[in-house]
Scaffold this active site. Structure first.
Site, mmCIF file in Angstrom:
data_model
loop_
_atom_site.group_PDB
_atom_site.id
_atom_site.type_symbol
_atom_site.label_atom_id
_atom_site.label_comp_id
_atom_site.label_asym_id
_atom_site.label_seq_id
_atom_site.Cartn_x
_atom_site.Cartn_y
_atom_site.Cartn_z
ATOM 1 N N TYR A 1 -2.165 44.124 -83.972
ATOM 2 C CA TYR A 1 -3.098 43.533 -82.991
ATOM 3 C C TYR A 1 -2.734 43.999 -81.577
ATOM 4 C CZ TYR A 1 -4.868 39.824 -79.889
ATOM 5 O OH TYR A 1 -5.449 39.131 -78.843
HETATM 6 P P1 NAP Z 1 -13.201 34.198 -80.604
HETATM 7 O O1 NAP Z 1 -13.602 32.791 -80.442
HETATM 8 O O2 NAP Z 1 -12.663 34.650 -81.926
HETATM 9 O O3 NAP Z 1 -14.460 35.102 -80.219
HETATM 10 C C1 NAP Z 1 -14.538 36.457 -80.504
HETATM 11 C C2 NAP Z 1 -16.003 36.848 -80.539
HETATM 12 O O4 NAP Z 1 -16.085 38.235 -80.872
HETATM 13 C C3 NAP Z 1 -16.837 36.076 -81.571
HETATM 14 O O5 NAP Z 1 -17.935 35.463 -80.964
HETATM 15 C C4 NAP Z 1 -17.282 37.150 -82.537
HETATM 16 O O6 NAP Z 1 -18.606 37.001 -83.024
HETATM 17 C C5 NAP Z 1 -17.240 38.401 -81.666
HETATM 18 N N1 NAP Z 1 -17.206 39.573 -82.521
HETATM 19 C C6 NAP Z 1 -16.345 39.819 -83.544
HETATM 20 N N2 NAP Z 1 -16.718 40.948 -84.175
HETATM 21 C C7 NAP Z 1 -17.823 41.417 -83.542
HETATM 22 C C8 NAP Z 1 -18.674 42.533 -83.750
HETATM 23 N N3 NAP Z 1 -18.478 43.398 -84.745
HETATM 24 N N4 NAP Z 1 -19.721 42.717 -82.903
HETATM 25 C C9 NAP Z 1 -19.952 41.824 -81.893
HETATM 26 N N5 NAP Z 1 -19.193 40.729 -81.659
HETATM 27 C C10 NAP Z 1 -18.139 40.529 -82.478
HETATM 28 O O7 NAP Z 1 -12.109 34.626 -79.522
HETATM 29 P P2 NAP Z 1 -11.585 33.839 -78.221
HETATM 30 O O8 NAP Z 1 -10.659 32.786 -78.647
HETATM 31 O O9 NAP Z 1 -12.741 33.538 -77.351
HETATM 32 O O10 NAP Z 1 -10.689 35.035 -77.572
HETATM 33 C C11 NAP Z 1 -11.305 36.054 -76.831
HETATM 34 C C12 NAP Z 1 -10.339 37.224 -76.602
HETATM 35 O O11 NAP Z 1 -9.042 36.760 -76.208
HETATM 36 C C13 NAP Z 1 -10.116 38.095 -77.818
HETATM 37 O O12 NAP Z 1 -10.203 39.456 -77.396
HETATM 38 C C14 NAP Z 1 -8.681 37.798 -78.225
HETATM 39 O O13 NAP Z 1 -8.059 38.902 -78.844
HETATM 40 C C15 NAP Z 1 -8.054 37.520 -76.894
HETATM 41 N N6 NAP Z 1 -6.787 36.755 -76.908
HETATM 42 C C16 NAP Z 1 -6.566 35.770 -77.814
HETATM 43 C C17 NAP Z 1 -5.377 35.028 -77.764
HETATM 44 C C18 NAP Z 1 -5.143 33.847 -78.684
HETATM 45 O O14 NAP Z 1 -4.147 33.126 -78.514
HETATM 46 N N7 NAP Z 1 -6.016 33.608 -79.659
HETATM 47 C C19 NAP Z 1 -4.412 35.304 -76.808
HETATM 48 C C20 NAP Z 1 -4.673 36.325 -75.879
HETATM 49 C C21 NAP Z 1 -5.851 37.039 -75.946
HETATM 50 P P3 NAP Z 1 -19.028 35.820 -84.052
HETATM 51 O O15 NAP Z 1 -19.139 34.594 -83.199
HETATM 52 O O16 NAP Z 1 -20.332 36.295 -84.589
HETATM 53 O O17 NAP Z 1 -17.938 35.724 -85.073
#
Ligand code: NAP
Length: 214
Positions: free
Chosen positions: A129
């Site tokens: 990741y």
């Molecule tokens: P999230 O709720 O999982 O949202 C990700 C979104 O990306 C979802 O709406 C999903 O669509 C969309 N997506 C996935 N595949 C796609 C595709 N093929 N085409 C278009 N859209 C697509 O994530 P979050 O919690 O808001 O986090 C946002 C960012 O922060 C991510 O980049 C993550 O890596 C980063 N981040 C996360 C953490 C952590 O602790 N989790 C820490 C640091 C950074 P659907 O709604 O249709 O599934």
């Protein structure tokens, strides 16, 4: 500014779509991958289009046409395998960058991950990741676009405080999704974030001030 929001149905994406509506200084076009997501956004008064990060860069560019900035808030999430990490977090981000360039959009704000720039601090079990995030950020840095790369710590659903720590290197920490969304919004309007990448955690500095101090 009209913002093309990729990942608009995500947890940060939904917060951002709401903020853009309240804030009123920017308009938003939400990119989602399902028809029903588009209809729900439209019913709430948000302009929305469907496109898929696993589709072509040309289709993403068409969907983004006429916007002034791209925000990349998408991610493959924790419940998919590393095939999707590669296809969304790396190749999807690369396609979004390519699409911004071919649609003539110069401003790009990327949501990356804390310490993605620093291999020594990659969590052992999440190395693929971090590698995806690392190279997506490198591609953006080399793109010639006016970029801002925001690398938040572990994401929480606690209410936002409006206070953060933002710096080139913060070894560990977490932050609420509300505060990440507020930081994205504030970065769009802060020239001091242009061409910069920074770690972001909860902290004691008001967001706008923290961005000015980078
Ligand atoms: P999230 O709720 O999982 O949202 C990700 C979104 O990306 C979802 O709406 C999903 O669509 C969309 N997506 C996935 N595949 C796609 C595709 N093929 N085409 C278009 N859209 C697509 O994530 P979050 O919690 O808001 O986090 C946002 C960012 O922060 C991510 O980049 C993550 O890596 C980063 N981040 C996360 C953490 C952590 O602790 N989790 C820490 C640091 C950074 P659907 O709604 O249709 O599934």
């Amino acid at each position: 500014m009209k913002v093309f929001l990729i990942g608009a149905n995500g947890q940060i994406g939904q917060r951002l779509a709401g903020l853009f509506q309240q804030d009123g200084t920017h308009t938003v076009r939400a990119m989602v991958r399902k028809e029903e997501q588009k209809e729900a956004l439209q019913a709430a008064g948000t302009e929305a289009v469907t496109a898929n990060l696993e589709g072509s860069a040309e289709d993403i560019a068409k969907a983004a046409q006429g916007c002034d900035a791209v925000v990349f808030a998408a991610g493959s999430g924790g419940s998919t395998g590393y095939d999707k990490t590669l296809l969304i977090d790396l190749d999807g981000a690369a396609k979004a960058i390519e699409a911004a360039k071919s649609a003539g959009i110069d401003r790009f704000v990327m949501i990356s991950a804390l310490q993605a720039h620093n291999r020594e601090n990659w969590n052992e079990s999440l190395k693929p990741y971090y590698a995806a995030k690392h190279y997506a950020d490198k591609i953006l840095e080399a793109s010639g676009l006016t970029y801002t790369i925001i690398r938040p710590g572990g994401l929480l659903n606690d209410p936002g405080t409006g206070m953060v720590a933002a710096a080139a290197d913060l070894e560990r920490g977490s932050i609420s999704r509300d505060d990440v969304a507020q930081t994205v919004l504030a970065s769009l309007d802060e020239p001091n974030t242009h061409g910069k990448a920074f770690d972001l955690t909860a902290g004691g500095t008001p967001i706008k001030e923290a961005l000015k101090q980078l």
